[in-house]
Design a protein around this motif. Sequence first.
Motif, PDB file in Angstrom:
ATOM      1  N   GLY A  17       0.735  -1.245   0.062  1.00 45.16           N
ATOM      2  CA  GLY A  17       0.061   0.038  -0.048  1.00 45.16           C
ATOM      3  C   GLY A  17       0.827   1.255   0.058  1.00 45.16           C
ATOM      4  O   GLY A  17       0.460   2.132  -0.633  1.00 45.16           O
ATOM      5  N   VAL A  18       2.121   1.293   0.750  1.00 44.45           N
ATOM      6  CA  VAL A  18       2.827   2.525   1.015  1.00 44.45           C
ATOM      7  C   VAL A  18       3.544   2.694  -0.405  1.00 44.45           C
ATOM      8  O   VAL A  18       3.454   3.727  -1.031  1.00 44.45           O
ATOM      9  CB  VAL A  18       3.920   2.422   1.914  1.00 44.45           C
ATOM     10  N   MET A  21       0.916   4.117  -2.903  1.00 38.97           N
ATOM     11  CA  MET A  21       0.746   5.440  -2.601  1.00 38.97           C
ATOM     12  C   MET A  21       1.655   6.088  -3.307  1.00 38.97           C
ATOM     13  O   MET A  21       1.472   7.545  -3.432  1.00 38.97           O
ATOM     14  CB  MET A  21       0.642   5.597  -1.150  1.00 38.97           C
ATOM     15  N   LEU A  22       2.936   5.720  -3.419  1.00 40.62           N
ATOM     16  CA  LEU A  22       4.096   6.590  -4.144  1.00 40.62           C
ATOM     17  C   LEU A  22       3.921   6.410  -5.610  1.00 40.62           C
ATOM     18  O   LEU A  22       4.156   7.401  -6.309  1.00 40.62           O
ATOM     19  CB  LEU A  22       5.311   6.157  -3.476  1.00 40.62           C
ATOM     20  N   SER A  63      -3.591   4.471  -7.001  1.00 37.61           N
ATOM     21  CA  SER A  63      -3.809   5.245  -5.878  1.00 37.61           C
ATOM     22  C   SER A  63      -5.230   5.287  -4.775  1.00 37.61           C
ATOM     23  O   SER A  63      -4.896   5.280  -3.567  1.00 37.61           O
ATOM     24  CB  SER A  63      -4.138   6.890  -6.205  1.00 37.61           C
ATOM     25  N   ALA A  66      -4.393   1.939  -2.502  1.00 35.78           N
ATOM     26  CA  ALA A  66      -3.135   2.166  -1.483  1.00 35.78           C
ATOM     27  C   ALA A  66      -3.790   2.325  -0.029  1.00 35.78           C
ATOM     28  O   ALA A  66      -3.324   1.656   0.830  1.00 35.78           O
ATOM     29  CB  ALA A  66      -2.409   3.490  -2.060  1.00 35.78           C
ATOM     30  N   LEU A  67      -4.650   2.921   0.131  1.00 36.74           N
ATOM     31  CA  LEU A  67      -5.298   3.293   1.561  1.00 36.74           C
ATOM     32  C   LEU A  67      -5.820   2.170   2.036  1.00 36.74           C
ATOM     33  O   LEU A  67      -5.524   1.731   3.288  1.00 36.74           O
ATOM     34  CB  LEU A  67      -6.006   4.657   1.457  1.00 36.74           C
ATOM     35  N   ILE A  70      -3.008  -0.208   3.241  1.00 41.24           N
ATOM     36  CA  ILE A  70      -2.468   0.269   4.360  1.00 41.24           C
ATOM     37  C   ILE A  70      -3.316  -0.303   5.434  1.00 41.24           C
ATOM     38  O   ILE A  70      -2.472  -0.423   6.626  1.00 41.24           O
ATOM     39  CB  ILE A  70      -2.009   1.857   4.269  1.00 41.24           C
TER      40      ILE A  70
END
Length: 82
Positions: A17-18, A21-22, A63, A66-67, A70
Amino acid sequence: MTQTTITQKLTEAGILGVILMLVGPSVVAFAVMAISGARPSFNGIQADVTWLYAVAAVGVFLSAMALPLIIVGRQFTLIKPE
């Protein structure tokens, strides 16, 4: 009175997930920059940028994923003092 400590670390899903996110916003930024930079050629034919819209859609999907990854990919450990 004893104090209990809770620690948290990311599992493989959280680390993914991190990374997403990038990577996700970077992919979208690449696609938007390439779409905005596409100009007509000398013979007046517009460049085909349809595939860049698909790349931008993939970046938005990455994107958005991602959250939740996480949040789900967290592992909690309870530490009680002796």
